[in-house]
Design an enzyme around this catalytic site. Structure first.
Site, PDB file in Angstrom:
ATOM      1  CG  HIS A 233       5.865   0.197  -2.972  1.00  0.00           C
ATOM      2  ND1 HIS A 233       5.873  -1.031  -2.348  1.00  0.00           N
ATOM      3  CD2 HIS A 233       7.133   0.651  -2.889  1.00  0.00           C
ATOM      4  CE1 HIS A 233       7.096  -1.308  -1.913  1.00  0.00           C
ATOM      5  NE2 HIS A 233       7.878  -0.298  -2.221  1.00  0.00           N
TER       6      HIS A 233
ATOM      7  CD  GLU B 289      -3.000   0.302  -0.284  1.00  0.00           C
ATOM      8  OE1 GLU B 289      -2.986   1.553  -0.364  1.00  0.00           O
ATOM      9  OE2 GLU B 289      -3.499  -0.400  -1.160  1.00  0.00           O
TER      10      GLU B 289
ATOM     11  CG  MET C  14       2.211  -0.725   5.156  1.00  0.00           C
ATOM     12  SD  MET C  14       1.068  -0.812   3.773  1.00  0.00           S
ATOM     13  CE  MET C  14      -0.459  -0.950   4.691  1.00  0.00           C
TER      14      MET C  14
ATOM     15  CB  VAL D 152       1.209   3.889   3.662  1.00  0.00           C
ATOM     16  CG1 VAL D 152       0.020   2.950   3.809  1.00  0.00           C
ATOM     17  CG2 VAL D 152       0.891   5.010   2.688  1.00  0.00           C
TER      18      VAL D 152
HETATM   19  P1  AMP Z   1      11.415   0.455  -1.817  1.00  0.00           P
HETATM   20  O1  AMP Z   1      10.721  -0.403  -2.793  1.00  0.00           O
HETATM   21  O2  AMP Z   1      11.383  -0.051  -0.416  1.00  0.00           O
HETATM   22  O3  AMP Z   1      12.790   0.867  -2.276  1.00  0.00           O
HETATM   23  O4  AMP Z   1      10.579   1.801  -1.747  1.00  0.00           O
HETATM   24  C1  AMP Z   1      10.246   2.512  -2.917  1.00  0.00           C
HETATM   25  C2  AMP Z   1       9.636   3.823  -2.524  1.00  0.00           C
HETATM   26  O5  AMP Z   1       8.456   3.587  -1.740  1.00  0.00           O
HETATM   27  C3  AMP Z   1      10.539   4.705  -1.666  1.00  0.00           C
HETATM   28  O6  AMP Z   1      10.403   6.053  -2.068  1.00  0.00           O
HETATM   29  C4  AMP Z   1      10.017   4.471  -0.283  1.00  0.00           C
HETATM   30  O7  AMP Z   1      10.260   5.552   0.599  1.00  0.00           O
HETATM   31  C5  AMP Z   1       8.540   4.328  -0.542  1.00  0.00           C
HETATM   32  N1  AMP Z   1       7.900   3.616   0.551  1.00  0.00           N
HETATM   33  C6  AMP Z   1       8.231   2.400   1.060  1.00  0.00           C
HETATM   34  N2  AMP Z   1       7.440   2.078   2.099  1.00  0.00           N
HETATM   35  C7  AMP Z   1       6.586   3.123   2.262  1.00  0.00           C
HETATM   36  C8  AMP Z   1       5.525   3.413   3.187  1.00  0.00           C
HETATM   37  N3  AMP Z   1       5.196   2.583   4.157  1.00  0.00           N
HETATM   38  N4  AMP Z   1       4.855   4.589   3.043  1.00  0.00           N
HETATM   39  C9  AMP Z   1       5.202   5.454   2.058  1.00  0.00           C
HETATM   40  N5  AMP Z   1       6.188   5.247   1.164  1.00  0.00           N
HETATM   41  C10 AMP Z   1       6.868   4.098   1.261  1.00  0.00           C
END
Ligand code: AMP
Length: 285
Positions: free
Chosen positions: A41, A39, A188, A180
């Site tokens: 992402h 959620e 998350m 989120v």
């Molecule tokens: P990742 O796939 O973990 O590298 O994250 C990709 C993008 O999604 C990054 O900009 C993260 O900061 C964002 N992201 C990951 N988890 C969350 C979350 N719980 N709430 C908001 N954005 C998130």
């Protein structure tokens, strides 16, 4: 007008496609991820969808941002599910390059933001943020966005990318998306899947600790050490969590702050047996 959903794997093809959309006068937004979409992402994609004509999701588990002994080999890879979710979220183009297409055998370049990458996660993950800024630069170079969305969840990463974009004149608007959370408050993360049931139950101590500190801040407490002690007491109730850092830093420069007079971030990282989790809260007087 909307174009049909496309999955692109080749960097040159991605760049040609993005260039053609830009030549049509369209506004392009990119949301970089490592896949295993949740959620959090999807919230970034919703924000991106509202900001641009062409929404590009990138899915790439970037090997150069993982250190030796980190979880590169077991990082969850769920591409078919991610592509279905992307399509449902209104993504126009999913860019999913293979590692070999991103990093040839002679690859030897790093883009590095020096100071902002030193504290917090940078202290325990040497080379991590250089891996992030290098891959984000490559993703920007082929997706040609005017705007990109990143999550506050990775607060230091966001600060570093803002610095990168300003320092190297990328001319891309960087949008911050709020964190989120699960129903109990846990931020998350794709890495939450590594937690066993006991660890999952205790992982909520991080957001609880930050929440208690935030309440104390709202009640007028401005002493950083006192706020950290409040959060640390809560996290100490979770014996399976090994605290890596819990710090209050200037929201922009990430310099240490003891008496809070301007916006700060309270950031935490903790290790469980199977996962290293991070979380943060911004406190604005
Ligand atoms: P990742 O796939 O973990 O590298 O994250 C990709 C993008 O999604 C990054 O900009 C993260 O900061 C964002 N992201 C990951 N988890 C969350 C979350 N719980 N709430 C908001 N954005 C998130």
């Amino acid at each position: 007008m909307r174009y049909p959903f496309e999955v692109v794997r080749d960097p040159a093809a991605m760049r040609a496609l993005a260039a053609s959309r830009r030549a049509d006068g369209l506004r392009v937004c990119v949301v970089p991820t490592m896949g295993a979409l949740h959620e959090g992402h999807l919230s970034l994609l919703r924000i991106g969808r509202a900001l641009a004509d062409v929404l590009i999701l990138t899915v790439f588990v970037n090997p150069i941002q993982f250190g030796p002994g980190e979880d590169l080999g077991r990082y969850p890879r769920t591409e078919a599910r991610d592509l279905a979710a992307a399509r449902a979220a209104g993504v126009d183009i999913a860019y999913c390059p293979e590692a070999a297409a991103m990093y040839g055998p002679d690859f030897q370049t790093r883009i590095e933001v020096t100071e902002l990458a030193k504290p917090l996660c940078g202290a325990s993950r040497p080379g991590h943020f250089a891996g992030v800024t290098t891959v984000v630069t490559k993703l920007f170079h082929v997706t040609l966005p005017q705007v990109a969305v990143f999550g506050q969840k990775d607060y230091q990463q966001l600060a570093i990318i803002r610095r990168l974009v300003a320092d190297l004149d990328f001319g891309i608007d960087i949008i911050c998306a709020p964190i989120v959370r699960e129903a109990d408050g846990l931020a998350m993360s794709s890495r939450n899947a590594y937690l066993d049931p006991n660890e999952r139950a205790q992982a909520v101590s991080l957001s609880r600790g930050l929440g208690l500190a935030k309440d104390a801040f709202a009640g007028g407490q401005r002493d950083g050490a006192a706020l950290c002690a409040i959060a640390a007491r809560e996290i100490a109730k979770a014996p399976l969590a090994e605290l890596e850092y819990l710090e209050i830093r200037d929201a922009d420069s990430l310099a240490p702050v003891s008496l809070i007079t301007g916006p700060v971030v309270m950031a935490v990282a903790a290790r469980f047996s199977g996962a290293r989790l991070i979380d943060n809260v911004v406190l604005t007087p």
